[in-house]
Design a protein around this motif. Structure first.
Motif, PDB file in Angstrom:
ATOM      1  N   GLY A 107       0.778  -1.224   0.000  1.00 54.14           N
ATOM      2  CA  GLY A 107       0.000   0.000   0.000  1.00 54.14           C
ATOM      3  C   GLY A 107       0.812   1.277   0.000  1.00 54.14           C
ATOM      4  N   GLN A 108       2.137   1.174   0.007  1.00 53.39           N
ATOM      5  CA  GLN A 108       2.957   2.380  -0.010  1.00 53.39           C
ATOM      6  C   GLN A 108       2.830   3.099  -1.358  1.00 53.39           C
ATOM      7  OE1 GLN A 108       7.019   1.371   0.878  1.00 53.39           O
ATOM      8  NE2 GLN A 108       6.706   1.483   3.087  1.00 53.39           N
ATOM      9  N   PRO A 109       2.923   4.426  -1.353  1.00 55.65           N
ATOM     10  CA  PRO A 109       2.855   5.167  -2.621  1.00 55.65           C
ATOM     11  C   PRO A 109       4.098   4.906  -3.469  1.00 55.65           C
ATOM     12  CG  PRO A 109       3.405   6.637  -0.810  1.00 55.65           C
ATOM     13  CD  PRO A 109       3.054   5.312  -0.189  1.00 55.65           C
ATOM     14  N   MET A 110       3.925   5.034  -4.781  1.00 58.27           N
ATOM     15  CA  MET A 110       5.029   4.827  -5.717  1.00 58.27           C
ATOM     16  C   MET A 110       5.524   6.157  -6.247  1.00 58.27           C
ATOM     17  SD  MET A 110       4.013   1.525  -8.018  1.00 58.27           S
ATOM     18  CE  MET A 110       5.321   1.953  -9.181  1.00 58.27           C
ATOM     19  N   ALA A 111       6.731   6.108  -6.801  1.00 57.71           N
ATOM     20  CA  ALA A 111       7.323   7.325  -7.357  1.00 57.71           C
ATOM     21  C   ALA A 111       6.742   7.666  -8.729  1.00 57.71           C
ATOM     22  CB  ALA A 111       8.838   7.150  -7.469  1.00 57.71           C
ATOM     23  N   VAL A 112       5.863   6.817  -9.227  1.00 56.34           N
ATOM     24  CA  VAL A 112       5.289   7.027 -10.553  1.00 56.34           C
ATOM     25  C   VAL A 112       3.877   6.456 -10.560  1.00 56.34           C
ATOM     26  CG1 VAL A 112       6.070   4.805 -11.511  1.00 56.34           C
ATOM     27  CG2 VAL A 112       5.792   6.758 -13.037  1.00 56.34           C
ATOM     28  N   ASP A 113       3.034   6.957 -11.437  1.00 56.03           N
ATOM     29  CA  ASP A 113       1.687   6.404 -11.581  1.00 56.03           C
ATOM     30  C   ASP A 113       1.780   4.919 -11.923  1.00 56.03           C
ATOM     31  OD1 ASP A 113      -1.337   6.891 -12.160  1.00 56.03           O
ATOM     32  OD2 ASP A 113      -0.581   5.838 -13.929  1.00 56.03           O
ATOM     33  N   TYR A 114       0.907   4.107 -11.308  1.00 58.14           N
ATOM     34  CA  TYR A 114       1.035   2.659 -11.454  1.00 58.14           C
ATOM     35  C   TYR A 114       0.834   2.207 -12.899  1.00 58.14           C
ATOM     36  CZ  TYR A 114       1.006  -2.197  -9.937  1.00 58.14           C
ATOM     37  OH  TYR A 114       1.331  -3.510  -9.751  1.00 58.14           O
ATOM     38  N   GLN A 147       5.665   0.318 -18.628  1.00 55.10           N
ATOM     39  CA  GLN A 147       7.109   0.133 -18.726  1.00 55.10           C
ATOM     40  C   GLN A 147       7.515  -1.326 -18.599  1.00 55.10           C
ATOM     41  OE1 GLN A 147       8.352   2.653 -15.457  1.00 55.10           O
ATOM     42  NE2 GLN A 147       9.111   4.216 -16.863  1.00 55.10           N
ATOM     43  N   TYR A 148       6.756  -2.089 -17.824  1.00 54.88           N
ATOM     44  CA  TYR A 148       7.209  -3.433 -17.475  1.00 54.88           C
ATOM     45  C   TYR A 148       6.571  -4.515 -18.345  1.00 54.88           C
ATOM     46  CZ  TYR A 148       8.304  -7.624 -14.862  1.00 54.88           C
ATOM     47  OH  TYR A 148       8.740  -8.881 -14.527  1.00 54.88           O
ATOM     48  N   TRP A 149       5.363  -4.925 -18.043  1.00 49.73           N
ATOM     49  CA  TRP A 149       4.729  -6.043 -18.759  1.00 49.73           C
ATOM     50  C   TRP A 149       3.237  -5.752 -18.898  1.00 49.73           C
ATOM     51  CZ3 TRP A 149       6.085  -9.585 -21.935  1.00 49.73           C
ATOM     52  CH2 TRP A 149       5.304 -10.714 -22.173  1.00 49.73           C
ATOM     53  N   PRO A 150       2.852  -4.934 -19.858  1.00 53.78           N
ATOM     54  CA  PRO A 150       1.464  -4.468 -19.952  1.00 53.78           C
ATOM     55  C   PRO A 150       0.464  -5.506 -20.445  1.00 53.78           C
ATOM     56  CG  PRO A 150       2.750  -3.644 -21.797  1.00 53.78           C
ATOM     57  CD  PRO A 150       3.720  -4.334 -20.888  1.00 53.78           C
ATOM     58  N   LEU A 151       0.930  -6.631 -21.006  1.00 54.16           N
ATOM     59  CA  LEU A 151       0.012  -7.581 -21.627  1.00 54.16           C
ATOM     60  C   LEU A 151      -0.986  -8.159 -20.634  1.00 54.16           C
ATOM     61  CD1 LEU A 151       2.363  -9.568 -24.028  1.00 54.16           C
ATOM     62  CD2 LEU A 151       1.021  -7.523 -24.492  1.00 54.16           C
ATOM     63  N   HIS A 152      -0.608  -8.288 -19.353  1.00 54.10           N
ATOM     64  CA  HIS A 152      -1.511  -8.829 -18.335  1.00 54.10           C
ATOM     65  C   HIS A 152      -2.611  -7.837 -17.944  1.00 54.10           C
ATOM     66  CE1 HIS A 152       0.750 -12.366 -17.825  1.00 54.10           C
ATOM     67  NE2 HIS A 152       1.534 -12.025 -16.853  1.00 54.10           N
ATOM     68  N   PHE A 153      -2.435  -6.561 -18.291  1.00 49.73           N
ATOM     69  CA  PHE A 153      -3.262  -5.537 -17.674  1.00 49.73           C
ATOM     70  C   PHE A 153      -3.990  -4.621 -18.656  1.00 49.73           C
ATOM     71  CE2 PHE A 153       0.450  -6.550 -15.136  1.00 49.73           C
ATOM     72  CZ  PHE A 153      -0.092  -6.832 -13.890  1.00 49.73           C
ATOM     73  N   LEU A 154      -3.394  -4.310 -19.777  1.00 49.45           N
ATOM     74  CA  LEU A 154      -3.886  -3.249 -20.656  1.00 49.45           C
ATOM     75  C   LEU A 154      -4.234  -3.819 -22.020  1.00 49.45           C
ATOM     76  CD1 LEU A 154      -1.082  -0.673 -19.753  1.00 49.45           C
ATOM     77  CD2 LEU A 154      -3.270  -1.049 -18.581  1.00 49.45           C
ATOM     78  N   ILE A 155      -5.509  -3.782 -22.372  1.00 50.79           N
ATOM     79  CA  ILE A 155      -5.959  -4.390 -23.621  1.00 50.79           C
ATOM     80  C   ILE A 155      -5.287  -3.734 -24.821  1.00 50.79           C
ATOM     81  CG2 ILE A 155      -7.964  -2.861 -23.816  1.00 50.79           C
ATOM     82  CD1 ILE A 155      -7.767  -6.573 -24.882  1.00 50.79           C
ATOM     83  N   TRP A 156      -5.029  -2.427 -24.746  1.00 52.41           N
ATOM     84  CA  TRP A 156      -4.449  -1.719 -25.886  1.00 52.41           C
ATOM     85  C   TRP A 156      -2.970  -2.047 -26.086  1.00 52.41           C
ATOM     86  CZ3 TRP A 156      -6.698   0.736 -21.649  1.00 52.41           C
ATOM     87  CH2 TRP A 156      -5.814   1.286 -20.707  1.00 52.41           C
ATOM     88  N   SER A 157      -2.354  -2.737 -25.132  1.00 53.84           N
ATOM     89  CA  SER A 157      -0.959  -3.143 -25.308  1.00 53.84           C
ATOM     90  C   SER A 157      -0.847  -4.452 -26.085  1.00 53.84           C
ATOM     91  CB  SER A 157      -0.279  -3.308 -23.949  1.00 53.84           C
ATOM     92  OG  SER A 157      -0.797  -4.440 -23.266  1.00 53.84           O
ATOM     93  N   ASN A 184      13.983   1.172 -11.670  1.00 57.83           N
ATOM     94  CA  ASN A 184      13.861   2.146 -12.745  1.00 57.83           C
ATOM     95  C   ASN A 184      15.172   2.893 -12.980  1.00 57.83           C
ATOM     96  OD1 ASN A 184      12.087   3.753 -14.618  1.00 57.83           O
ATOM     97  ND2 ASN A 184      12.746   5.404 -13.261  1.00 57.83           N
ATOM     98  N   SER A 185      15.907   3.202 -11.908  1.00 56.39           N
ATOM     99  CA  SER A 185      17.158   3.957 -12.046  1.00 56.39           C
ATOM    100  C   SER A 185      18.280   3.100 -12.614  1.00 56.39           C
ATOM    101  CB  SER A 185      17.578   4.529 -10.691  1.00 56.39           C
ATOM    102  OG  SER A 185      17.922   3.480  -9.787  1.00 56.39           O
ATOM    103  N   ARG A 186      18.123   1.773 -12.568  1.00 51.68           N
ATOM    104  CA  ARG A 186      19.187   0.886 -13.049  1.00 51.68           C
ATOM    105  C   ARG A 186      18.898   0.302 -14.429  1.00 51.68           C
ATOM    106  NH1 ARG A 186      21.090  -2.674  -7.707  1.00 51.68           N
ATOM    107  NH2 ARG A 186      21.783  -0.862  -6.455  1.00 51.68           N
ATOM    108  N   ILE A 187      17.655  -0.108 -14.665  1.00 50.49           N
ATOM    109  CA  ILE A 187      17.409  -0.913 -15.868  1.00 50.49           C
ATOM    110  C   ILE A 187      17.564  -0.114 -17.155  1.00 50.49           C
ATOM    111  CG2 ILE A 187      14.892  -0.562 -15.873  1.00 50.49           C
ATOM    112  CD1 ILE A 187      16.856  -3.756 -16.856  1.00 50.49           C
ATOM    113  N   TRP A 188      17.070   1.117 -17.187  1.00 49.75           N
ATOM    114  CA  TRP A 188      17.119   1.860 -18.448  1.00 49.75           C
ATOM    115  C   TRP A 188      18.543   2.282 -18.814  1.00 49.75           C
ATOM    116  CZ3 TRP A 188      12.950   0.178 -20.164  1.00 49.75           C
ATOM    117  CH2 TRP A 188      11.805   0.111 -19.387  1.00 49.75           C
TER     118      TRP A 188
END
Length: 566
Positions: free
Chosen positions: A239-246, A252-262, A508-512
């Motif tokens: 439940g902690q807040p994130m540094a970016v909108d979820y 950025q990560y794996w949208p196929l499970h979540f977003l139909i338009w991806s 995020n600070s390492r992978i890109w």
């Protein structure tokens, strides 16, 4: 309608389930230490208890990987052979799925020896149960073991309990689903409510009977679910807040499970075809028991919610229900329906069904996914009296041709299966070789490097349409488990953000920056700047500390020697 136990009982059920399991595993093969096994191996090795990982945010997050099988298996690498364990678990999960399919087929009237053996063979080899589900990416019959595939079989057995008006068994089975994969149990709530509501409305189950069964099931269900709830509740990051909108993170990560338009239009169209074929199959089966029909409708509604929810909210707790991934259940229900229909046709006394419709459906359903839409041809013939008359007239006048049709289908299927088999064998060989390579590097690292050493490994962007990885394309999931040495970053580790939001900033600070490095020299410079001890790279010459199968380990700093030049 015949029910389970009225014809041959448990013997035929178990033998057919074993046959289907063996055929299915022969079809998919077995892979170890790949993909999501990265998380599982870290848990089995209890890496979070080792001193070198006390400040490793990713490894520490694995304490809160809330899945019952892994909670049980934490630290068991000391007493079990992990490769063998994963195969046993894969066999068990596949057996559970085939058993669940057979039980649900009994609700559709398939209970004889012949029916069960044919059905198990069909469901074990059908193409829409191989790999990942379309437009959602859920696991079906896949070569590696993950806990989600256990939930597939438990869900089918739960539906069977509902079909027999056993609400007590249904609740306990769904608690086991929750113990295995919590969001899968949330999906199952809708079919449970629809089927139970039907039994109450028709009087097949009285309100008093329903309340009694629910009351009896409540305590064991809570006991089964408790370890997962406690693990989630004990997670200080929940439940902690994130540094970016979820939603941004999911993209950025794996949208196929979540977003139909991806998902691609081809995947969406393919899933729509699968749903339509399932509906056609139900019309032809005309099941007396409504469980399969209502459950199929419920899962379509769950998937519809998965399309709409990201448009209405970006709340991580809701999006983490992976509603779009319920396309898994759409594949499962259509496979159940078409396999049942195909079994009836293959064993039918009607020449049209046995000689024409059965072979055509077999070719479309049990060869390769690209041919699945062709299943519409025999279904359309079966649904149209006019087309049936034309087909029957052709059989009566040229009956010999119907036999040759079956032979042609058999030959074509052998060719397609041969092609699929060669591709599958090549994939398995490559994966096994990569696991051996990374195991060798891990064993060297464990014996020859300091305990606090940090490694920069080849990684890859796993998103759809991502560019090819910069070097060795193998899956390095086994490395950290074998070496007990820290890894700087890996793309797939980003999944930990779902249960540990604070990990996002580090990942995020390492992978890109790592993915942006184009040459061995750039990666060596980056490793030195960040204080990373070793770089694993495709061998490029220079003084490698260790090398195997074209993959080398380079120390970023060697006392008394100039740094290696890549």
């Amino acid at each position: 309608m015949r029910q389970f136990g009225e014809d041959h009982g448990y013997a035929s059920l178990l033998i057919a389930a074993l046959l289907g399991t063996v055929l299915s595993l022969l079809s998919t093969g077995y892979l170890f230490a790949t993909g999501n096994n990265l998380f599982h191996l870290g848990i089995i090795g209890a890496l979070y208890d080792l001193p070198q990982y006390q400040n490793d945010a990713f490894i520490q997050s694995l304490r809160h990987y809330a899945s019952g099988p892994w909670l049980i298996l934490s630290g068991k690498d000391r007493t079990l052979t992990v490769d063998g364990l994963f195969f046993v678990l894969l066999f068990f999960s596949r057996f559970l799925s085939i058993l669940g399919f057979l039980l649900c087929a009994a609700l559709l009237g398939l209970v004889s020896w012949r029916e069960r053996l044919v059905f198990a063979s069909v469901i074990a080899t059908c193409s829409i149960m191989r790999g990942l589900s379309l437009a959602g990416g859920g696991g079906l019959f896949i070569p590696e073991f993950t806990q989600s595939e256990i939930a597939n079989g438990l869900t089918l057995i739960m539906l069977y309990c509902l079909g027999r008006r056993n609400l007590l068994g249904g609740i306990i089975l769904n608690a086991l689903v929750f113990f295995t994969n919590a969001f899968f149990a949330v999906w199952n709530a809708l079919p449970f409510l629809l089927v139970t509501g039907y039994w109450l409305r028709t009087g097949a189950v009285s309100p008093r009977q329903a309340m009694r069964q629910i009351a009896l099931a409540s305590l064991p269900a809570m006991v089964i679910a408790a370890p997962i709830l406690v693990n989630i509740r004990s997670n200080p990051h929940c439940g902690q807040p994130m540094a970016v909108d979820y939603l941004t993170f999911l993209t950025q990560y794996w949208p196929l499970h979540f977003l139909i338009w991806s998902n691609s239009l081809g995947a969406i169209f393919g899933l729509a075809v699968i749903v339509i074929l399932g509906a056609w199959g139900l019309c032809l089966l005309r099941p007396v028991n409504p469980t399969i029909t209502l459950s199929s409708l419920a899962f379509v509604l769950v998937y519809g919610l998965g399309i709409l929810v990201p448009m209405a909210t970006h709340n991580p707790a809701i999006l983490n229900l992976h509603l779009l991934r319920s396309s898994t259940c759409l594949h499962i229900m259509t496979s159940l329906i078409l396999a049942s229909l195909l079994t009836r046709w293959v064993l039918s006394g009607d020449r049209l069904e046995r000689r024409v419709l059965g072979p055509l459906l077999l070719l479309a359903f049990c060869s390769i996914r690209a041919l699945v839409p062709l299943a519409g041809i025999p279904l359309a013939i079966a649904m149209s009296p006019r087309l049936q008359r034309v087909a029957r007239h052709g059989i009566e006048r040229r009956g010999i041709h119907a036999k040759w049709l079956a032979v042609a289908v058999g030959v074509l299927m052998l060719g397609l299966w041969s092609l699929y088999g060669r591709q599958q064998i090549a994939t398995l060989r490559l994966s096994h070789q990569q696991v051996r390579t990374w195991t060798a590097i891990g064993e060297w690292a464990r014996s020859q490097t300091p305990r606090d050493a940090v490694f920069l490994l080849p990684t890859k962007d796993i998103r759809p349409h991502a560019p090819a990885p910069y070097s060795y394309a193998g899956d390095s999931a086994i490395f950290e488990f074998t070496s007990h040495r820290q890894v700087w970053v890996d793309f797939i580790r980003g999944a930990a953000v779902m249960w540990t939001p604070s990990y996002y900033s580090e990942w995020n600070s390492r992978i890109w920056p790592v993915l942006a490095l184009k040459t061995p020299g750039q990666r060596m410079d980056y490793a030195r700047r960040k204080g990373i001890t070793y770089l694993v790279e495709a061998c490029t010459g220079g003084s490698a500390a260790f090398g195997v199968d074209g993959l080398c380990v380079y120390a970023t700093k060697v006392p008394g020697k100039p740094p290696p030049s890549l």
